[in-house]
Design an enzyme around this catalytic site. Structure first.
Site, PDB file in Angstrom:
ATOM      1  N   ARG A   1     -37.529 -17.205 -56.194  1.00 56.28           N
ATOM      2  CA  ARG A   1     -38.233 -16.150 -56.916  1.00 56.28           C
ATOM      3  C   ARG A   1     -38.352 -16.543 -58.392  1.00 56.28           C
ATOM      4  O   ARG A   1     -37.444 -17.189 -58.960  1.00 56.28           O
ATOM      5  CB  ARG A   1     -37.399 -14.886 -56.782  1.00 56.28           C
ATOM      6  CG  ARG A   1     -37.976 -13.631 -57.390  1.00 56.28           C
ATOM      7  CD  ARG A   1     -38.980 -13.011 -56.529  1.00 56.28           C
ATOM      8  NE  ARG A   1     -39.261 -11.628 -56.893  1.00 56.28           N
ATOM      9  CZ  ARG A   1     -40.439 -11.067 -56.685  1.00 56.28           C
ATOM     10  NH1 ARG A   1     -41.427 -11.727 -56.125  1.00 56.28           N
ATOM     11  NH2 ARG A   1     -40.647  -9.815 -57.005  1.00 56.28           N
TER      12      ARG A   1
ATOM     13  N   THR B   1     -49.906 -12.549 -52.175  1.00 61.73           N
ATOM     14  CA  THR B   1     -48.754 -12.983 -51.361  1.00 61.73           C
ATOM     15  C   THR B   1     -49.222 -13.591 -50.045  1.00 61.73           C
ATOM     16  O   THR B   1     -50.285 -13.257 -49.527  1.00 61.73           O
ATOM     17  CB  THR B   1     -47.777 -11.807 -51.097  1.00 61.73           C
ATOM     18  OG1 THR B   1     -47.455 -11.190 -52.325  1.00 61.73           O
ATOM     19  CG2 THR B   1     -46.515 -12.263 -50.407  1.00 61.73           C
TER      20      THR B   1
ATOM     21  N   THR C   1     -45.592 -16.099 -53.347  1.00 63.06           N
ATOM     22  CA  THR C   1     -46.619 -15.255 -53.955  1.00 63.06           C
ATOM     23  C   THR C   1     -46.886 -15.588 -55.418  1.00 63.06           C
ATOM     24  O   THR C   1     -46.062 -16.205 -56.102  1.00 63.06           O
ATOM     25  CB  THR C   1     -46.153 -13.776 -53.866  1.00 63.06           C
ATOM     26  OG1 THR C   1     -47.201 -12.912 -54.288  1.00 63.06           O
ATOM     27  CG2 THR C   1     -44.933 -13.504 -54.711  1.00 63.06           C
TER      28      THR C   1
ATOM     29  N   ASN D   1     -47.936 -12.737 -56.874  1.00 58.84           N
ATOM     30  CA  ASN D   1     -47.961 -11.273 -57.020  1.00 58.84           C
ATOM     31  C   ASN D   1     -49.375 -10.768 -56.799  1.00 58.84           C
ATOM     32  O   ASN D   1     -49.835 -10.704 -55.667  1.00 58.84           O
ATOM     33  CB  ASN D   1     -47.377 -10.804 -58.353  1.00 58.84           C
ATOM     34  CG  ASN D   1     -47.124  -9.287 -58.322  1.00 58.84           C
ATOM     35  OD1 ASN D   1     -46.879  -8.733 -57.250  1.00 58.84           O
ATOM     36  ND2 ASN D   1     -47.200  -8.611 -59.452  1.00 58.84           N
TER      37      ASN D   1
ATOM     38  N   ASP E   1     -43.267  -6.935 -61.171  1.00 60.95           N
ATOM     39  CA  ASP E   1     -42.342  -6.429 -60.140  1.00 60.95           C
ATOM     40  C   ASP E   1     -41.043  -5.888 -60.743  1.00 60.95           C
ATOM     41  O   ASP E   1     -40.224  -5.311 -60.038  1.00 60.95           O
ATOM     42  CB  ASP E   1     -42.022  -7.529 -59.108  1.00 60.95           C
ATOM     43  CG  ASP E   1     -43.049  -7.552 -57.983  1.00 60.95           C
ATOM     44  OD1 ASP E   1     -43.813  -6.577 -57.853  1.00 60.95           O
ATOM     45  OD2 ASP E   1     -43.093  -8.548 -57.235  1.00 60.95           O
TER      46      ASP E   1
ATOM     47  N   SER F   1     -38.175  -7.700 -55.133  1.00 65.88           N
ATOM     48  CA  SER F   1     -39.323  -8.062 -54.303  1.00 65.88           C
ATOM     49  C   SER F   1     -39.316  -7.268 -53.008  1.00 65.88           C
ATOM     50  O   SER F   1     -38.261  -6.856 -52.518  1.00 65.88           O
ATOM     51  CB  SER F   1     -39.248  -9.557 -53.977  1.00 65.88           C
ATOM     52  OG  SER F   1     -40.233  -9.904 -53.044  1.00 65.88           O
ATOM     53  N   SER F   2     -40.498  -7.091 -52.450  1.00 65.65           N
ATOM     54  CA  SER F   2     -40.586  -6.503 -51.107  1.00 65.65           C
ATOM     55  C   SER F   2     -40.639  -7.574 -50.034  1.00 65.65           C
ATOM     56  O   SER F   2     -40.625  -7.253 -48.840  1.00 65.65           O
ATOM     57  CB  SER F   2     -41.849  -5.636 -50.998  1.00 65.65           C
ATOM     58  OG  SER F   2     -41.791  -4.562 -51.896  1.00 65.65           O
TER      59      SER F   2
ATOM     60  N   GLY G   1     -48.384  -8.228 -48.638  1.00 63.98           N
ATOM     61  CA  GLY G   1     -48.835  -6.831 -48.654  1.00 63.98           C
ATOM     62  C   GLY G   1     -48.080  -5.942 -49.611  1.00 63.98           C
ATOM     63  O   GLY G   1     -48.037  -4.735 -49.419  1.00 63.98           O
TER      64      GLY G   1
END
Ligand code: GLY
Length: 569
Positions: free
Chosen positions: A100, A382, A400, A402, A424, A453-454, A474
């Site tokens: 990340r 992403t 990603t 983003n 984020d 993050s998701s 997504g």
């Protein structure tokens, strides 16, 4: 005829239970015996398959796909962003590489608060939006640990695609057209992606010579080039010239972090998923834990009961997400407490079987309007890919920039786009980010910290054997989308194609809206409205991809609604 009439009568009486909203996919899953790649861009999927066929393992293929996507899927594939790589080796051991982006050393807590006290757009667009990129380091680390083929060999397809070009398809042409506003603000992005006002059309060849040079140096000199070599120097100089924050020291200090994957059990399966700074993995385990024992599955997928209980689990997770989740190096994330059986039972018991629990009463935040959500272009931000090789190694990668095409900035002379991952973070407590997510201290900006993050690449096993690799792009909908495909596979016994094609729903607690994709039974929708749900349509709930291993075969699914590709041999 007679049967139909009787059936229609029964349906009028029990519409919701008998027609739960299930619609099987018209497509059957692709199957293969030895190895499989599922990716969101077909050329990159083929690159991965070629690596597998030439004796590379799943990690080798992941490196090749990751770099190929940086060329062929510039909206999200990247070397200027970051992500997560989950690997489960054939020996049963699992590892997680966190690559990340990290906040630059010059970042500060209120850097995106304007003079009026409101968050600015600087976290989304332009030079100040980027965290220190992690993708090159992440793939290099995975390669060093588990790869078998030469690094340069794995990058060669990407260099070649950038140098000699590839044919633009409708999807890429549409993604570029849809991001004109983002790309035209930056002269280099405008020149490369919009051809100064003549954007590429499907069928044209897209060459990226500067990117080819950059990738060529990384192929020859390794990740060092990006973090300490010519690329690092040029990136830092461009940052300094344009008011950006990333320095040579930031790049040199960047580390991919090996983290222990989160693991939990569900209905006889083992779930291996992403730890913080992913919120998604914890979300998957928490929502599964809340659902376990509710009987949500008894009326079938997308029935009123299934949607109700799953939505309530989603709401409770997103409420926790806003308060408790962040980068564990900087914030003591209470993972054990949030996943303890007692806590999950409390959350489960707070669900009213007959009514929606409103989001009201939980901490307020300014939220995206419903319309903003519905119209959001999904989901060229992403990207995700799954790979399984002939030995049984499995890799799931989500990475990603983003936003689609990231910050919109392409580094002059280097040919790659930069991320806008700083969005984020919670720029201001209670103020929503691009995805309408709110956060607080746990996810506040600090130098070196990684934004929440998701993304949640996930691998599922049963009895110690690989069952599934799954993930999605997504935004905030990644977590809820991946959850539903796991439920479809485990509880509703769907193949991966049916599972990813089934219409999905999404609720993130705030805004207090249950979003439904097209294809739900209107009777189900009406029943949910009666229960108190405020329903809105939505185009997509993540873009999920999955591989399931069973009976000696690999089955792959990528959404029929989109452009991904499953390839195997
Ligand atoms: N940038 C989207 C995410 O990491 O959740």
């Amino acid at each position: 005829m007679r049967f139909r009439t009787v059936l229609a009568g029964i349906c009028a009486l029990f519409p919701v239970v008998l027609f739960p909203g299930f619609s099987a996919s018209a497509k059957t899953p692709v199957t293969a015996r030895h190895g499989m790649v599922v990716a969101q861009e077909p050329i990159a999927a083929d690159v991965g398959l070629a690596v597998l066929k030439h004796g590379g393992n799943a990690v080798d293929a992941a490196v090749a796909v990751g770099f190929a996507l940086a060329v062929t899927h510039p909206a999200a594939g990247n070397i200027g962003g970051g992500g997560f790589l989950l690997v489960r080796l054939a020996n049963g051991k699992s590892y997680f590489v966190d690559f990340r982006e990290a906040a630059p050393g010059k970042a500060s807590r209120n850097m995106y608060i304007g003079p009026d006290g409101k968050p600015t757009k600087d976290s989304l667009f332009g030079w100040r939006a980027s965290g220190v990129p992690g993708s090159v380091k992440g793939f290099a680390e995975a390669h060093e640990k588990w790869g078998t083929k030469k690094w340069a060999e794995l990058l060669a397809p990407a260099v070649n695609l950038a140098r000699n070009g590839f044919t633009v398809d409708k999807t890429l042409a549409g993604e570029i057209a849809g991001s004109t506003a983002n790309l035209e603000n930056d002269p280099e992005s405008k020149r490369i992606f919009l051809r100064d006002g003549k954007p590429y059309k499907a069928g044209e060849t897209f060459r990226q010579p500067e990117l080819a040079d950059t990738l060529g140096r990384i192929a020859a000199n390794g990740a060092r080039d990006f973090y300490e070599g010519e690329t690092a120097r040029k990136l830092a100089a461009a940052m300094a010239a344009h008011g950006g924050l990333i320095t040579e020291a930031d790049l040199k200090n960047y580390r991919a972090i090996d983290r222990k994957p989160l693991e939990g059990g569900y209905h006889g399966y083992e779930i291996i998923t992403a730890p913080p700074p992913s919120a998604g993995g914890l979300g998957i385990l928490q929502m599964l834990g809340i659902l376990n024992g509710t009987g949500f599955e008894s009326d079938g997928p997308n029935s009123v009961k299934a949607v109700h209980y799953t939505t309530e689990a989603m709401r409770r997770f997103y409420a926790d997400r806003s308060e408790y989740l962040g980068d564990p190096t900087y914030y003591d994330v209470p993972v054990q407490q949030l996943l303890s059986p007692r806590y999950l039972a409390e959350r489960r018991d707070s669900i009213d079987p007959a009514r929606a629990t409103p989001a009201a009463g939980i901490q307020p935040g300014r939220i995206l309007s419903a319309a903003a959500h519905v119209n959001q272009r999904e989901s060229s931000e992403t990207t995700h890919f799954n790979i399984v090789d002939a030995q049984g190694n499995a890799v799931a990668v989500t990475y990603t920039l983003n936003n689609s095409f990231g910050s919109g900035v392409t580094v002059p002379g280097l040919g790659f786009l930069l991320n806008d991952e700083m969005d984020d973070f919670a720029a201001k407590p209670g103020s929503p980010n691009m995805f309408g997510l709110i956060g607080a201290d746990a996810n506040a900006i600090q130098p070196g910290k990684r934004p929440l993050s998701s993304m949640n690449p996930t691998i599922v096993t049963r009895g110690g054997k690989l069952f599934m690799a799954v993930g999605a792009p997504g935004g905030s909908r990644i977590t809820t989308g991946v959850l539903q495909v796991i439920l479809d596979a485990i509880d509703f016994h769907m193949n991966p194609q049916d599972a990813v094609d089934l219409p999905r729903f999404h609720d993130q607690w705030k805004p207090d809206i249950l979003y439904l994709q097209k294809g739900f039974n209107p009777d189900v929708e009406a029943a949910l409205v009666k229960m108190g749900y405020n329903i809105q349509p939505i185009n997509d709930v993540a873009r999920v991809e999955a591989i399931i291993a069973r009976n000696g075969l690999l089955e792959g699914g990528t959404e029929s609604r989109h452009n991904g590709k499953v390839v195997g041999y």
